[in-house]
Enzyme design. Structure first.
Site, mmCIF file in Angstrom:
data_model
loop_
_atom_site.group_PDB
_atom_site.id
_atom_site.type_symbol
_atom_site.label_atom_id
_atom_site.label_comp_id
_atom_site.label_asym_id
_atom_site.label_seq_id
_atom_site.Cartn_x
_atom_site.Cartn_y
_atom_site.Cartn_z
ATOM 1 N N PRO A 97 0.798 -1.224 0.000
ATOM 2 C CG PRO A 97 -0.991 -1.596 1.471
ATOM 3 C CD PRO A 97 0.320 -2.184 1.020
ATOM 4 N NE ARG A 149 -18.363 3.267 -40.970
ATOM 5 C CZ ARG A 149 -19.668 3.442 -40.796
ATOM 6 N NH1 ARG A 149 -20.520 2.507 -41.206
ATOM 7 N NH2 ARG A 149 -20.114 4.544 -40.215
ATOM 8 C CD GLU A 195 6.365 -7.018 -14.973
ATOM 9 O OE1 GLU A 195 5.368 -6.486 -14.422
ATOM 10 O OE2 GLU A 195 6.377 -8.200 -15.323
#
Length: 380
Positions: free
Chosen positions: A125, A266, A361
């Protein structure tokens, strides 16, 4: 592994990703879990043994080979990789790199088969980017250490068989008093917090790990030497940063694949949107980010395998790869327009999932700090 065998393995994994994992993505997202039958298939394919030496039952892949397979795997939802990658990566690499012969013999074969799931317990924490400030304590009492503290955002914790856990064995500030422990997850005194609710990567389990008077044998200190834990953790993270770059590259492959398909299908203003130069510009920028990441990953992995890589190079790669795939994901949503913001299209999920790559990381800012400090040391 010889080139022909590795090629067959990579091809098998690519087919598995297309035929099995990609079709299962929606179910994983909705159920917030990886189906047990898929986990069993991972074990049968040997995916939990990617980085484990053949002498201990694994595949014994080089870093370059592992990166190639991780890239292939991460064309599918990153959730699938999380279970495997944490076990063969940061969860087990402390034992791989610095463990005693007895520690390797006990745990590496179990990781290789998937019998044991590993987890890396460093963050707390009050100790995230400033990992050296961790407060989890380990007090020697005879032949055991009594460990107390809380670990936060721990990947695989709900599934873990064992934690590679960093705790302070000496009451000194900074990294010097930190030791790395092998802590079985079923040790009395360990409890888990509520599952974390995250922006993305649903199905990748994380939660707090609470340790209250947990007794761990002194023989479970990785390498058998107290005070070396922070050094072990940093070596593990350097390697993990190469792995994460491969994750980013696999996700980039899929995002570009989806964006190209959409741009060529599209129709707007009577033509494919891919025929508009501004859309072509976004696709081109995505390809530049992908190919530069690919080149840097190949170079860094090769230098790792040759024993030449530096922490700075690992940070450069991780910073570039995680930021690049973030840009690719953003452009993928933009190419899809309003559809890209809808959960019906998978770019929406990928956009959420890739965001974490710039945090774990080591955040992008931590990577920048590592790089800049190394540059200044070389200048002096």
């Amino acid at each position: 592994m010889d080139a022909e065998t590795f090629g067959l393995l990579k091809d098998q994994l690519a087919r598995y990703v297309d035929e099995r994992l990609i079709p299962a993505e929606d179910a994983v997202e909705e159920g917030d879990d990886i189906p047990a039958d898929i986990v069993a298939e991972f074990k049968a394919m040997g995916l939990f043994g990617l980085s484990i030496p053949e002498s201990h039952g694994g595949l014994g892949l080089t870093m370059a080979e592992e990166a190639a397979l991780v890239r292939t795997l991460c064309r599918a939802s990153i959730t699938f990789r999380s279970l495997i990658g944490t076990t063969v990566g940061i969860g087990s690499q402390g034992i791989m790199i610095d463990g005693t012969a007895a520690q390797k013999a006990e745990w590496l074969p179990r990781f290789a088969t998937g019998e044991a799931i590993a987890s890396f317990a460093l963050t707390e924490p009050g100790a995230g980017s400033d990992a050296a400030s961790l407060r989890c304590s380990a007090v020697l009492e005879g032949t055991h250490y009594r460990i107390n503290g809380t670990k936060r955002y721990i990947t695989n914790a709900p599934r873990a068989t064992v934690f590679t856990l960093m705790a302070r064995t000496e009451a000194v500030k900074g990294a010097a008093g930190i030791s790395a422990f092998i802590v079985p997850a079923d040790s009395p005194g360990i409890s888990l917090g509520k599952p974390d609710r995250k922006m993305g990567q649903r199905g990748a389990k994380t939660c707090d790990v609470i340790l209250e008077d947990v007794l761990v044998p002194a023989a479970n200190i990785i390498g058998g030497v107290p005070g070396q834990g922070f050094r072990t953790a940093m070596k593990v993270l350097d390697r993990g940063r190469i792995h994460i770059a491969a994750v980013a590259l696999g996700m980039a492959d899929r995002l570009i694949e989806m964006s190209l398909a959409y741009a060529m299908e599209r129709q707007q203003f009577g033509q494919r949107i891919g025929d508009f130069q501004l859309v072509q510009g976004m696709l081109a920028d995505m390809e530049v980010d992908r190919l530069t990441t690919e080149a840097l990953l190949e170079r860094t992995a090769a230098r790792f395998d040759a024993g030449l890589v530096t922490a700075r190079e690992c940070s450069v790669l991780k910073l570039h790869a995680s930021e690049a795939v973030g840009r690719i994901a953003d452009r993928a949503v933009q190419v899809h327009g309003g559809a890209g913001y809808m959960a019906e299209y998978k770019v929406e999920r990928f956009y959420r999932d890739v965001r974490l790559l710039r945090i774990y990381e080591g955040t992008s800012q931590i990577q920048q700090t590592i790089i800049a400090k190394a540059m200044m040391r070389e200048r002096n």
